[in-house]
Write a protein that holds these residues in place. Sequence first.
Motif, PDB file in Angstrom:
ATOM      1  N   ASP A 210       0.834  -1.202   0.000  1.00 46.74           N
ATOM      2  CA  ASP A 210       0.000   0.000   0.000  1.00 46.74           C
ATOM      3  C   ASP A 210       0.868   1.251   0.000  1.00 46.74           C
ATOM      4  O   ASP A 210       0.454   2.314  -0.415  1.00 46.74           O
ATOM      5  CB  ASP A 210      -0.838   0.083   1.295  1.00 46.74           C
ATOM      6  N   TRP A 211       2.049   1.091   0.563  1.00 45.91           N
ATOM      7  CA  TRP A 211       2.897   2.249   0.829  1.00 45.91           C
ATOM      8  C   TRP A 211       4.328   1.823   0.513  1.00 45.91           C
ATOM      9  O   TRP A 211       4.692   0.685   0.829  1.00 45.91           O
ATOM     10  CB  TRP A 211       2.762   2.627   2.309  1.00 45.91           C
ATOM     11  N   VAL A 212       5.122   2.659  -0.139  1.00 42.60           N
ATOM     12  CA  VAL A 212       6.516   2.272  -0.366  1.00 42.60           C
ATOM     13  C   VAL A 212       7.496   3.347   0.126  1.00 42.60           C
ATOM     14  O   VAL A 212       7.183   4.534   0.139  1.00 42.60           O
ATOM     15  CB  VAL A 212       6.854   1.963  -1.849  1.00 42.60           C
ATOM     16  N   ILE A 213       8.648   2.845   0.542  1.00 41.79           N
ATOM     17  CA  ILE A 213       9.764   3.712   0.927  1.00 41.79           C
ATOM     18  C   ILE A 213      10.880   3.416  -0.066  1.00 41.79           C
ATOM     19  O   ILE A 213      11.311   2.270  -0.183  1.00 41.79           O
ATOM     20  CB  ILE A 213      10.228   3.391   2.358  1.00 41.79           C
ATOM     21  N   LEU A 214      11.319   4.418  -0.823  1.00 41.90           N
ATOM     22  CA  LEU A 214      12.437   4.228  -1.749  1.00 41.90           C
ATOM     23  C   LEU A 214      13.692   4.763  -1.076  1.00 41.90           C
ATOM     24  O   LEU A 214      13.716   5.917  -0.626  1.00 41.90           O
ATOM     25  CB  LEU A 214      12.186   4.955  -3.075  1.00 41.90           C
ATOM     26  N   LEU A 215      14.699   3.907  -1.028  1.00 45.95           N
ATOM     27  CA  LEU A 215      15.859   4.232  -0.205  1.00 45.95           C
ATOM     28  C   LEU A 215      17.150   3.977  -0.961  1.00 45.95           C
ATOM     29  O   LEU A 215      17.284   2.965  -1.658  1.00 45.95           O
ATOM     30  CB  LEU A 215      15.807   3.324   1.037  1.00 45.95           C
ATOM     31  N   ASN A 216      18.073   4.910  -0.894  1.00 44.04           N
ATOM     32  CA  ASN A 216      19.440   4.647  -1.321  1.00 44.04           C
ATOM     33  C   ASN A 216      20.361   5.528  -0.480  1.00 44.04           C
ATOM     34  O   ASN A 216      20.750   6.610  -0.893  1.00 44.04           O
ATOM     35  CB  ASN A 216      19.620   4.921  -2.818  1.00 44.04           C
ATOM     36  N   THR A 217      20.659   5.047   0.705  1.00 44.62           N
ATOM     37  CA  THR A 217      21.353   5.792   1.751  1.00 44.62           C
ATOM     38  C   THR A 217      20.523   7.009   2.186  1.00 44.62           C
ATOM     39  O   THR A 217      20.236   7.172   3.354  1.00 44.62           O
ATOM     40  CB  THR A 217      22.768   6.235   1.328  1.00 44.62           C
ATOM     41  N   ASN A 226       0.976   4.261  -5.381  1.00 46.67           N
ATOM     42  CA  ASN A 226       0.689   4.902  -6.670  1.00 46.67           C
ATOM     43  C   ASN A 226       1.389   6.254  -6.839  1.00 46.67           C
ATOM     44  O   ASN A 226       1.672   6.674  -7.947  1.00 46.67           O
ATOM     45  CB  ASN A 226      -0.831   5.023  -6.891  1.00 46.67           C
ATOM     46  N   LYS A 227       1.718   6.913  -5.752  1.00 45.28           N
ATOM     47  CA  LYS A 227       2.394   8.208  -5.864  1.00 45.28           C
ATOM     48  C   LYS A 227       3.919   8.080  -5.823  1.00 45.28           C
ATOM     49  O   LYS A 227       4.628   8.827  -6.478  1.00 45.28           O
ATOM     50  CB  LYS A 227       1.970   9.123  -4.707  1.00 45.28           C
ATOM     51  N   ALA A 228       4.415   7.131  -4.995  1.00 48.93           N
ATOM     52  CA  ALA A 228       5.867   7.073  -4.768  1.00 48.93           C
ATOM     53  C   ALA A 228       6.581   6.135  -5.734  1.00 48.93           C
ATOM     54  O   ALA A 228       7.766   6.293  -5.989  1.00 48.93           O
ATOM     55  CB  ALA A 228       6.155   6.650  -3.333  1.00 48.93           C
ATOM     56  N   PHE A 229       5.874   5.156  -6.280  1.00 51.05           N
ATOM     57  CA  PHE A 229       6.515   4.157  -7.132  1.00 51.05           C
ATOM     58  C   PHE A 229       6.424   4.604  -8.594  1.00 51.05           C
ATOM     59  O   PHE A 229       5.694   4.040  -9.398  1.00 51.05           O
ATOM     60  CB  PHE A 229       5.826   2.806  -6.935  1.00 51.05           C
ATOM     61  N   THR A 230       7.173   5.649  -8.911  1.00 56.59           N
ATOM     62  CA  THR A 230       7.108   6.205 -10.269  1.00 56.59           C
ATOM     63  C   THR A 230       8.444   6.047 -10.967  1.00 56.59           C
ATOM     64  O   THR A 230       9.478   5.818 -10.328  1.00 56.59           O
ATOM     65  CB  THR A 230       6.777   7.703 -10.228  1.00 56.59           C
ATOM     66  N   HIS A 231       8.420   6.201 -12.273  1.00 52.42           N
ATOM     67  CA  HIS A 231       9.612   6.058 -13.088  1.00 52.42           C
ATOM     68  C   HIS A 231      10.754   6.960 -12.612  1.00 52.42           C
ATOM     69  O   HIS A 231      11.864   6.499 -12.348  1.00 52.42           O
ATOM     70  CB  HIS A 231       9.259   6.386 -14.545  1.00 52.42           C
ATOM     71  N   GLU A 232      10.446   8.247 -12.440  1.00 49.19           N
ATOM     72  CA  GLU A 232      11.497   9.217 -12.079  1.00 49.19           C
ATOM     73  C   GLU A 232      12.126   8.861 -10.735  1.00 49.19           C
ATOM     74  O   GLU A 232      13.339   8.872 -10.571  1.00 49.19           O
ATOM     75  CB  GLU A 232      10.935  10.643 -12.004  1.00 49.19           C
ATOM     76  N   LEU A 233      11.266   8.549  -9.769  1.00 48.87           N
ATOM     77  CA  LEU A 233      11.777   8.275  -8.424  1.00 48.87           C
ATOM     78  C   LEU A 233      12.590   6.976  -8.402  1.00 48.87           C
ATOM     79  O   LEU A 233      13.608   6.887  -7.711  1.00 48.87           O
ATOM     80  CB  LEU A 233      10.624   8.199  -7.424  1.00 48.87           C
TER      81      LEU A 233
END
Lengths: 266, 297
Positions: A210-217, A226-233
């Motif tokens: 339902d919710w994602v955290i994109l992390l790289n340090t 649907n808002k955070a899992f986008t191509h640009e991010l």
Amino acid sequence: MIEQVENPIIEVHDLTVSYDKKPVLWDIDLTLPKGKLIGIIGPNGAGKSTLIKSMLDLVPQSSGFVKMFDQDIKDIRNQISYVPQRESVDWDFPASVLDIVLMGRYGKLGFFKRPRKADKEVAIDSLRKVGMENYLHRQISQLSGGQQQRVFLARSLAQQADLYFMDEPFAGVDAATEKAIIQLLKEMSSDNKTVVVVHHDLQSVTQYFDWVILLNTRLIASGPTNKAFTHELLEETYGGKLTLLTEVADLLKQNELPNREKKVNK
Amino acid sequence: MNAFWIILTGSLVAISCGLLGCYLVLRKMTMIGDAISHSVLPGIVLAFLISGSRDSIPMLIGAGLLGVLSTFLIEFFHRKGKLQTDASIGVTFTWLFAIGVILVSSYTGQVDIDQDCVLYGEIAYVPLDLWITENGINLGPRSVYISGTVLLIIITFIWLGYKELLITTFDPALSVALGISTTIWHYLLMGAVSITTVASFESVGAILVVALLVTPASTAYLLTNNFRKMLYISAFVGVLLSFGGYYLAVWLNGSIAGAMATTGGIIFGLAFIYSKNKQRILQTNPTTASDQINRSI
């Protein structure tokens, strides 16, 4: 894209963690909503496992603080369950499936006390939920990877917590187990439990979380899938790694087209 | 009667070592056990020099402190100095043991702690060192009381901390997440190993203590998949090697400590052959294997 929430179940503020003076996590600032299935996504070495370990106070924090249920972690350990990576323990250990699942009750028991009949019943019930009730007295050395993961999950369920942290629960498990586990996690989140999962398979993210955290340090994004899992991010998270980028492109294409795999499964 | 006292002392020590050895084997820390068994020596000698007597309690305290100190130093060199664990163990215990050897040779040589006793143990002399009360009542050898007390401490420790010791051994990350401190239980276990080695010093000596810590536990590990049974089997193997060791030594007219460790090695070898054969039968005969699994379900 970092979305903050009202009345968060987890609040991470200015968190920095370093090993040998090298930052593994840099200035993480996020809040997470209650009752959601949350995925932590990022490349290898991005600090995904470290993020949950530092939230649980298993690794020392260089700066910042973490609050859960608006309290310090030390005061509410009983409400929190943690599933370490499967490879982190020795599966040749002389113990049965039941012995391992009973360990989930240790936090509730306190010093000196032995697990009682009621604890055993909770353990057996947890094993039933993961479809392992027939393996009660099986030695853990005889289990397959998928079965080991189910046992770990049952142990976590036996803790009867409100907030669950799982480190790569889908790593090296068979398709049937993966399906069973995600089914269970979805049931848990519909029971208003919060589940935070370290995950690295981009293909399944939109179906699972339902919710994602994109992390790289650094924290790249935290928000509804649907808002955070986008191509640009994702590009920002995975950097200029070409093979990965094509994978991501494929993935986005899949999302635009009707998902055939889903139909087959049904 | 002498045989009885010697075997009893040997058994008491071997059971203590065997029980703790199970934890050391499963934690992959047997060499730390070896290190502790050596580095408690300066603690024992210093306790002896400070208290001026061969009383057991100062010695237990001295040994306990040095054992925990050496565990701490090993961790410290490994973490802060980025030294490999085995190198860190090697540096720490030889250094502490050497200090102990110097203290023994220069200060206590004339009394009843001497290098031979420390290195090889003097279990044969156990029946000579009697505990006689002021009224002249003979209560039996002192060693029996020391090793009996130590065994009682170890059993109580394992009984009270059974689940904490189990979970910190199997899954340290989970135990910390549950609020069970791995550090505290690590040092408690190392303290327990330290006081056990004091009792072992008198009987088998510093060199062979590690045989008692590792061999029975490893034998038990090969023979069972149940942790509780592993503790029992390990204790039983400890008793067995005391009996076997004594009679082997009598037969060869040699060192009892050496014969005990040798017997332990032979028992281990037999257990190894047995467990390999069991595996081979299960592998070459898949029907029996699946039958067994079905029955266990």
